[in-house]
Design a protein around this motif. Structure first.
Motif, PDB file in Angstrom:
ATOM      1  N   THR A   1      24.534 122.184  25.271  1.00 21.33           N
ATOM      2  CA  THR A   1      25.160 123.509  25.211  1.00 21.33           C
ATOM      3  C   THR A   1      25.569 124.055  26.584  1.00 21.33           C
ATOM      4  O   THR A   1      25.975 125.215  26.687  1.00 21.33           O
ATOM      5  CB  THR A   1      24.222 124.514  24.522  1.00 21.33           C
ATOM      6  OG1 THR A   1      22.949 124.387  25.137  1.00 21.33           O
ATOM      7  CG2 THR A   1      24.099 124.242  23.036  1.00 21.33           C
ATOM      8  N   GLY A   2      25.452 123.234  27.640  1.00 17.80           N
ATOM      9  CA  GLY A   2      25.916 123.661  28.962  1.00 17.80           C
ATOM     10  C   GLY A   2      25.013 124.704  29.603  1.00 17.80           C
ATOM     11  O   GLY A   2      23.903 124.995  29.128  1.00 17.80           O
ATOM     12  N   GLY A   3      25.518 125.296  30.692  1.00 17.64           N
ATOM     13  CA  GLY A   3      24.729 126.292  31.430  1.00 17.64           C
ATOM     14  C   GLY A   3      25.153 127.702  31.072  1.00 17.64           C
ATOM     15  O   GLY A   3      25.355 128.023  29.893  1.00 17.64           O
ATOM     16  N   LEU A   4      25.325 128.528  32.113  1.00 16.91           N
ATOM     17  CA  LEU A   4      25.660 129.941  31.904  1.00 16.91           C
ATOM     18  C   LEU A   4      26.977 130.339  32.552  1.00 16.91           C
ATOM     19  O   LEU A   4      27.380 131.494  32.486  1.00 16.91           O
ATOM     20  CB  LEU A   4      24.541 130.810  32.504  1.00 16.91           C
ATOM     21  CG  LEU A   4      23.198 130.739  31.788  1.00 16.91           C
ATOM     22  CD1 LEU A   4      22.067 130.855  32.788  1.00 16.91           C
ATOM     23  CD2 LEU A   4      23.086 131.828  30.757  1.00 16.91           C
TER      24      LEU A   4
ATOM     25  N   LEU B   1      19.320 126.858  26.537  1.00 18.35           N
ATOM     26  CA  LEU B   1      18.168 127.089  27.409  1.00 18.35           C
ATOM     27  C   LEU B   1      17.100 127.879  26.659  1.00 18.35           C
ATOM     28  O   LEU B   1      15.901 127.597  26.758  1.00 18.35           O
ATOM     29  CB  LEU B   1      18.595 127.843  28.672  1.00 18.35           C
ATOM     30  CG  LEU B   1      19.449 127.032  29.659  1.00 18.35           C
ATOM     31  CD1 LEU B   1      20.079 127.933  30.698  1.00 18.35           C
ATOM     32  CD2 LEU B   1      18.595 125.961  30.331  1.00 18.35           C
ATOM     33  N   LYS B   2      17.554 128.863  25.867  1.00 22.75           N
ATOM     34  CA  LYS B   2      16.598 129.668  25.083  1.00 22.75           C
ATOM     35  C   LYS B   2      15.928 128.794  24.028  1.00 22.75           C
ATOM     36  O   LYS B   2      14.710 128.854  23.834  1.00 22.75           O
ATOM     37  CB  LYS B   2      17.324 130.838  24.406  1.00 22.75           C
ATOM     38  CG  LYS B   2      17.714 131.928  25.367  1.00 22.75           C
ATOM     39  CD  LYS B   2      18.381 133.077  24.625  1.00 22.75           C
ATOM     40  CE  LYS B   2      19.381 133.764  25.538  1.00 22.75           C
ATOM     41  NZ  LYS B   2      20.601 134.191  24.888  1.00 22.75           N
TER      42      LYS B   2
ATOM     43  N   ILE C   1      17.101 122.931  32.319  1.00 21.76           N
ATOM     44  CA  ILE C   1      15.916 122.253  31.780  1.00 21.76           C
ATOM     45  C   ILE C   1      15.389 121.293  32.846  1.00 21.76           C
ATOM     46  O   ILE C   1      16.150 120.479  33.396  1.00 21.76           O
ATOM     47  CB  ILE C   1      16.263 121.507  30.475  1.00 21.76           C
ATOM     48  CG1 ILE C   1      16.687 122.525  29.411  1.00 21.76           C
ATOM     49  CG2 ILE C   1      15.066 120.672  29.994  1.00 21.76           C
ATOM     50  CD1 ILE C   1      17.143 121.925  28.097  1.00 21.76           C
ATOM     51  N   SER C   2      14.097 121.420  33.123  1.00 20.69           N
ATOM     52  CA  SER C   2      13.489 120.604  34.179  1.00 20.69           C
ATOM     53  C   SER C   2      13.645 119.120  33.850  1.00 20.69           C
ATOM     54  O   SER C   2      13.375 118.691  32.727  1.00 20.69           O
ATOM     55  CB  SER C   2      12.005 120.952  34.313  1.00 20.69           C
ATOM     56  OG  SER C   2      11.375 119.968  35.100  1.00 20.69           O
TER      57      SER C   2
ATOM     58  N   GLY D   1      24.053 116.885  30.057  1.00 26.06           N
ATOM     59  CA  GLY D   1      25.065 117.773  30.639  1.00 26.06           C
ATOM     60  C   GLY D   1      24.489 118.852  31.532  1.00 26.06           C
ATOM     61  O   GLY D   1      23.367 118.755  32.050  1.00 26.06           O
ATOM     62  N   GLU D   2      25.281 119.901  31.676  1.00 18.20           N
ATOM     63  CA  GLU D   2      24.979 120.963  32.648  1.00 18.20           C
ATOM     64  C   GLU D   2      23.733 121.759  32.299  1.00 18.20           C
ATOM     65  O   GLU D   2      23.195 122.486  33.141  1.00 18.20           O
ATOM     66  CB  GLU D   2      26.200 121.881  32.747  1.00 18.20           C
ATOM     67  CG  GLU D   2      26.237 122.673  34.032  1.00 18.20           C
ATOM     68  CD  GLU D   2      27.470 123.554  34.124  1.00 18.20           C
ATOM     69  OE1 GLU D   2      28.584 123.065  33.875  1.00 18.20           O
ATOM     70  OE2 GLU D   2      27.298 124.746  34.438  1.00 18.20           O
ATOM     71  N   ILE D   3      23.257 121.670  31.090  1.00 18.15           N
ATOM     72  CA  ILE D   3      22.024 122.372  30.703  1.00 18.15           C
ATOM     73  C   ILE D   3      20.813 121.846  31.489  1.00 18.15           C
ATOM     74  O   ILE D   3      19.808 122.533  31.637  1.00 18.15           O
ATOM     75  CB  ILE D   3      21.785 122.245  29.176  1.00 18.15           C
ATOM     76  CG1 ILE D   3      20.674 123.194  28.727  1.00 18.15           C
ATOM     77  CG2 ILE D   3      21.482 120.814  28.762  1.00 18.15           C
ATOM     78  CD1 ILE D   3      20.497 123.266  27.214  1.00 18.15           C
ATOM     79  N   LEU D   4      20.933 120.621  32.010  1.00 17.27           N
ATOM     80  CA  LEU D   4      19.843 120.022  32.796  1.00 17.27           C
ATOM     81  C   LEU D   4      19.866 120.559  34.232  1.00 17.27           C
ATOM     82  O   LEU D   4      20.906 121.025  34.716  1.00 17.27           O
ATOM     83  CB  LEU D   4      20.010 118.503  32.830  1.00 17.27           C
ATOM     84  CG  LEU D   4      19.828 117.773  31.498  1.00 17.27           C
ATOM     85  CD1 LEU D   4      20.369 116.349  31.596  1.00 17.27           C
ATOM     86  CD2 LEU D   4      18.356 117.751  31.087  1.00 17.27           C
TER      87      LEU D   4
END
Ligand code: FAD
Length: 457
Positions: free
Chosen positions: A190-193, A205-206, A403-404, A425-428
């Motif tokens: 879901t990517g970042g912010l 992230l949530k 995410i760590s 992806g960018e969520i990491l």
């Protein structure tokens, strides 16, 4: 036996993850909350999509700011060459430009998304738009009277989660409208912010936090700077190609020391220094060196901000610059200061330098003694700018943190605590400089996640 794989998010990572999972023979469903797939891809590279970088893989890692080692398996398993092949084979011819940046030959980012969607359609992947996911459904692997739990029920706090290996396994997802969709594996992409208008609003992230996965603090990165200095704003629209910057935490420097320590004090170490192109804007500073600099400026750690020293003539030493100014002034002794330094700068910048010098625009070149020339040269090589903050997520190209990586198996992208949950992806908590590196991270981690889902149960 065929498994059902749900991919959450139809961005770069999700589309590539879906492609890899479908190629393995899984039944794949992509759930995307937007009205179309790849909304962010359309705006990448100013609409041209700098989809990867053609540098060798070792150099690639030097452009990854956080956790490059975590990416070894993903990047070596699906590198820039394989990315180029994938797009070429799927109807999107690519070309290499300055700085080894790779773009579609058509210069249309839409062709990148079209190639992915074409591949997914060929492999019978369902892409469901208008489908926001609310939660990932999990089941306790060691049930004591409970099953089919949702994220957030607190089971991850169970002391059993301290042992090695997963406590939970994935069972499916729940959409925002309450509908449950069962699945054998879920890939969270879901990517970042950053650029929330493209759908990247931090939902994943949530969800991850509710599942008990640790996240590192997030911040906008590859983002322009806001400055306190009005003169920067006055120069709005002016781009300078060959300048250098050195940036220090505000609290560690004074405006006059130009990055040099006063006697008896230890010289502060810059958090960033570079040579390149800078752009003045209506809020402060942008341009390639500023975007890259933002990766190294931690405003959480230094909330007061940073002091940037701008060197307008980095190719000349202080001595050489003094000699050059002296020559110009000797040739035109009657000229006022802005006109006398005009051979060195664009007109607007010559005015700004005059103002910053405090000598006044009425001063004639002939009035400049060697010590005043030294003072002027010193300013030109060390103009202090106070950086108060960034333009935030709305203008940030990427999100730092996420995410760590400690939560993820780097050989598969599977969450260590939750069997069947893959993340890409960018969520990491991985991010890189501009130049096609961030999309390469999305392709590589997405591909590894999709191809790691075993065919056999
Ligand atoms: C203006 C701009 C230009 C850029 N240019 C480049 C470039 O040229 N080269 C480069 O390498 N990088 C570039 N980047 C960075 C790059 O685009 C990103 O790093 C990359 O797209 C991240 O991909 P991702 O799939 O991880 O996340 P995203 O692209 O953010 O995709 C996440 C997807 O998940 C969806 N989603 C979110 N929550 C939910 C939910 N609850 N349910 C369902 N779906 C959901 C979102 O709608 C979105 O479609 C640029 C970024 C920006 C903002």
């Amino acid at each position: 036996m065929e498994k059902t794989v749900i991919v959450i998010g139809a961005g770069a990572a999700g589309l590539m993850a879906a492609a890899a999972a479908a190629e393995k023979g899984h039944r794949v469903i992509v759930l995307e909350k937007n009205e179309k797939a790849g909304k962010k891809i359309y705006i990448t590279g100013k609409g041209r999509c700098n989809l990867t970088n053609d540098c060798d893989t070792e150099e690639f890692f030097s452009h990854v700011v956080r956790n490059p080692k975590f990416l070894y398996s993903a990047v070596y398993g699906f590198d820039h060459g394989m990315v180029k092949d994938f797009f070429e084979k799927n109807g999107c011819a690519v070309k290499v430009e300055r700085g080894s940046r790779v773009f579609p030959v058509s210069d249309h980012a839409s062709d990148v998304t079209a190639a992915l969607v074409r591949f997914l359609k060929k492999h019978d992947v369902d892409i469901c738009c208008h489908s926001p996911v609310e939660d990932i459904l999990t089941e306790d692997l060691f049930p004591e009277g409970g099953s089919g739990t949702e994220a957030g029920d607190g089971k991850h706090n169970d002391p059993r989660s301290r042992k090695k290996g997963p406590d939970l396994c994935v069972r499916g997802v729940r959409l925002k409208n309450g509908k449950m969709i069962p699945a054998d594996a879920v890939i969270l992409c879901t990517g970042g912010l950053s650029y929330p208008s493209t759908g990247s609003t931090g939902d994943g992230l949530k969800i991850a936090r509710r599942l008990g996965l640790k996240t590192t603090p997030t911040a906008p990165s590859l983002v322009p700077f806001e400055t306190r200095d009005q003169w920067c704003r006055d120069l709005q629209g002016l781009a300078l190609k060959n300048v250098s910057v050195r940036i220090f935490p505000l609290e560690k420097t004074s405006e006059t020391e130009g990055g040099e320590a006063p006697q008896g004090r230890k010289k502060a170490k810059p958090v960033y220094e570079a040579f390149g192109e800078l752009l003045f804007t209506h809020f402060g500073l942008s341009g390639p060196i500023i975007l890259t600099a933002s990766c190294s400026c931690d405003f959480e750690k230094y909330p007061e901000g940073f002091r940037l020293f701008l060197d307008l003539k980095p190719a000349l030493s202080q001595q050489q610059l003094e000699e050059r100014i002296a020559r110009e002034f000797a040739a035109s002794p009657g000229k006022h200061l802005p006109a006398a330094i005009r051979p060195l700068f664009p007109a607007r910048l010559a005015e700004a330098v005059t103002e910053l010098s405090g000598f006044g625009s009425e001063q004639r070149a002939a009035a400049f003694s060697p010590s005043r020339i030294r003072e002027l040269a010193s300013l030109i090589k060390n103009i202090p700018v106070t950086v108060t903050g960034t333009r935030g997520y709305t203008e940030a190209i990427i999100t730092r943190g996420g995410i760590s990586v400690k939560e993820i198996n780097p050989s598969t992208m599977e969450a260590k605590k939750i069997a069947g949950l893959y993340i890409a992806g960018e969520i990491l908590d991985v991010d890189a400089h501009t130049g096609g590196f961030n999309l390469q991270i999305a392709w590589s981690t997405g591909h590894l996640a999709g191809s790691s889902i075993p065919v056999e149960s």
